[in-house]
Design a protein around this motif. Structure first.
Motif, PDB file in Angstrom:
ATOM      1  N   GLN A  26       0.836  -1.206   0.000  1.00 59.02           N
ATOM      2  CA  GLN A  26       0.000   0.000   0.000  1.00 59.02           C
ATOM      3  C   GLN A  26       0.872   1.258   0.000  1.00 59.02           C
ATOM      4  O   GLN A  26       0.588   2.214  -0.732  1.00 59.02           O
ATOM      5  CB  GLN A  26      -0.926   0.003   1.216  1.00 59.02           C
ATOM      6  CG  GLN A  26      -1.810   1.249   1.276  1.00 59.02           C
ATOM      7  CD  GLN A  26      -2.687   1.285   2.511  1.00 59.02           C
ATOM      8  OE1 GLN A  26      -2.635   0.392   3.350  1.00 59.02           O
ATOM      9  NE2 GLN A  26      -3.484   2.320   2.636  1.00 59.02           N
ATOM     10  N   LYS A  27       1.938   1.248   0.782  1.00 58.56           N
ATOM     11  CA  LYS A  27       2.828   2.402   0.821  1.00 58.56           C
ATOM     12  C   LYS A  27       3.510   2.612  -0.536  1.00 58.56           C
ATOM     13  O   LYS A  27       3.647   3.740  -1.010  1.00 58.56           O
ATOM     14  CB  LYS A  27       3.880   2.226   1.919  1.00 58.56           C
ATOM     15  CG  LYS A  27       3.295   2.135   3.324  1.00 58.56           C
ATOM     16  CD  LYS A  27       4.377   1.868   4.351  1.00 58.56           C
ATOM     17  CE  LYS A  27       3.795   1.704   5.747  1.00 58.56           C
ATOM     18  NZ  LYS A  27       4.819   1.355   6.744  1.00 58.56           N
ATOM     19  N   ARG A  28       3.912   1.493  -1.150  1.00 63.34           N
ATOM     20  CA  ARG A  28       4.560   1.614  -2.467  1.00 63.34           C
ATOM     21  C   ARG A  28       3.571   2.121  -3.513  1.00 63.34           C
ATOM     22  O   ARG A  28       3.931   2.937  -4.376  1.00 63.34           O
ATOM     23  CB  ARG A  28       5.148   0.265  -2.881  1.00 63.34           C
ATOM     24  CG  ARG A  28       6.345  -0.184  -2.055  1.00 63.34           C
ATOM     25  CD  ARG A  28       7.081  -1.331  -2.704  1.00 63.34           C
ATOM     26  NE  ARG A  28       6.291  -2.551  -2.709  1.00 63.34           N
ATOM     27  CZ  ARG A  28       6.321  -3.466  -1.751  1.00 63.34           C
ATOM     28  NH1 ARG A  28       7.084  -3.279  -0.680  1.00 63.34           N
ATOM     29  NH2 ARG A  28       5.581  -4.559  -1.838  1.00 63.34           N
ATOM     30  N   ASP A  29       2.333   1.636  -3.437  1.00 59.20           N
ATOM     31  CA  ASP A  29       1.323   2.093  -4.402  1.00 59.20           C
ATOM     32  C   ASP A  29       0.998   3.570  -4.213  1.00 59.20           C
ATOM     33  O   ASP A  29       0.773   4.293  -5.194  1.00 59.20           O
ATOM     34  CB  ASP A  29       0.043   1.251  -4.267  1.00 59.20           C
ATOM     35  CG  ASP A  29       0.235  -0.164  -4.791  1.00 59.20           C
ATOM     36  OD1 ASP A  29       1.246  -0.411  -5.470  1.00 59.20           O
ATOM     37  OD2 ASP A  29      -0.621  -1.026  -4.502  1.00 59.20           O
ATOM     38  N   GLU A  30       0.957   4.033  -2.972  1.00 60.95           N
ATOM     39  CA  GLU A  30       0.718   5.457  -2.726  1.00 60.95           C
ATOM     40  C   GLU A  30       1.847   6.302  -3.304  1.00 60.95           C
ATOM     41  O   GLU A  30       1.609   7.368  -3.894  1.00 60.95           O
ATOM     42  CB  GLU A  30       0.571   5.702  -1.222  1.00 60.95           C
ATOM     43  CG  GLU A  30      -0.739   5.157  -0.637  1.00 60.95           C
ATOM     44  CD  GLU A  30      -0.768   5.223   0.873  1.00 60.95           C
ATOM     45  OE1 GLU A  30       0.312   5.457   1.489  1.00 60.95           O
ATOM     46  OE2 GLU A  30      -1.853   5.035   1.457  1.00 60.95           O
ATOM     47  N   ALA A  31       3.079   5.817  -3.151  1.00 61.54           N
ATOM     48  CA  ALA A  31       4.220   6.537  -3.723  1.00 61.54           C
ATOM     49  C   ALA A  31       4.154   6.527  -5.247  1.00 61.54           C
ATOM     50  O   ALA A  31       4.482   7.525  -5.910  1.00 61.54           O
ATOM     51  CB  ALA A  31       5.529   5.906  -3.246  1.00 61.54           C
ATOM     52  N   ALA A  32       3.711   5.399  -5.823  1.00 63.04           N
ATOM     53  CA  ALA A  32       3.596   5.319  -7.290  1.00 63.04           C
ATOM     54  C   ALA A  32       2.534   6.282  -7.802  1.00 63.04           C
ATOM     55  O   ALA A  32       2.721   6.920  -8.851  1.00 63.04           O
ATOM     56  CB  ALA A  32       3.264   3.881  -7.702  1.00 63.04           C
TER      57      ALA A  32
END
Length: 202
Positions: A72-78
């Protein structure tokens, strides 16, 4: 005194809760037993393997679920990165639109800017869709309360119960009667192995 030399009493009949092969019989006919005493042991190899597999599955499931929360954190950054690309593409397009009339840029450059904006918009939609999917997979849960973790934990508990039930223990104090189980016998939950008479209720 008695008229027929018989007495009546309760019979506690014991059957296994899991299927297996009898590998040990600790007691015999007419012998006294106490509550919690081991009476019969079934081959534990199959249930031990199942328990080990359930433990490994639980550990792997916990790792996978923790990775979902990190995803989820990586997707938010993406999403943030794609939105920044879209902002930059819009700025380039607006700048070049203002210069096209003054022949400051070529028509080809303007078309390239429009293509970049379309690609950036598609990237934002894709990143937001991935974020939505990840959020849906973990919505309202923590790693320890995630349904996949709880299911794996339940499976491990079931495997542990099956493993522990290869040891048939006496539920009461009493005497062994009607022992019919034999070494090497294949038993299942419908197999009556022996019975116990509690003498305090004769």
């Amino acid at each position: 005194s008695t008229k027929d030399a018989y007495v009546n009493g309760d019979l506690v009949r014991l059957a296994p809760q899991v299927s297996g092969t009898v590998t040990e019989i600790v007691t015999d006919q007419t012998q006294p037993v106490t509550r919690g005493q081991l009476l019969v042991r079934l081959d534990p190899h199959d249930t031990d393997v199942s328990l080990a597999q359930a433990k490994a599955n639980l550990a792997q499931t916990v790792r996978d679920v923790v990775q979902l929360f990190e995803q989820q954190k990586r997707d938010e950054a993406a999403v943030a990165a794609q939105e920044a690309q879209l902002t930059l593409a819009n700025q380039n397009l607006n700048r070049d639109k203002g210069l096209i009339h003054a022949h400051g840029v070529a028509q080809q450059d303007l078309e390239r800017d429009e293509e970049s904006r379309r690609n950036a918009e598609a990237g934002v939609r894709q990143a937001r869709a991935a974020l939505t999917a990840t959020k849906a997979a973990i919505a309202g849960t923590e790693p320890e309360t995630h349904p996949r973790v709880m299911l794996a934990e339940t499976n491990m508990r079931s495997a542990w119960l099956a493993s522990s039930r290869t040891r048939i223990l006496s539920p009461i104090d009493g005497y062994i009667v009607r022992r019919s189980v034999q070494l090497g016998q294949q038993v299942n939950p419908a197999t009556e192995m022996l019975a116990i008479v509690p003498l305090n209720s004769v």
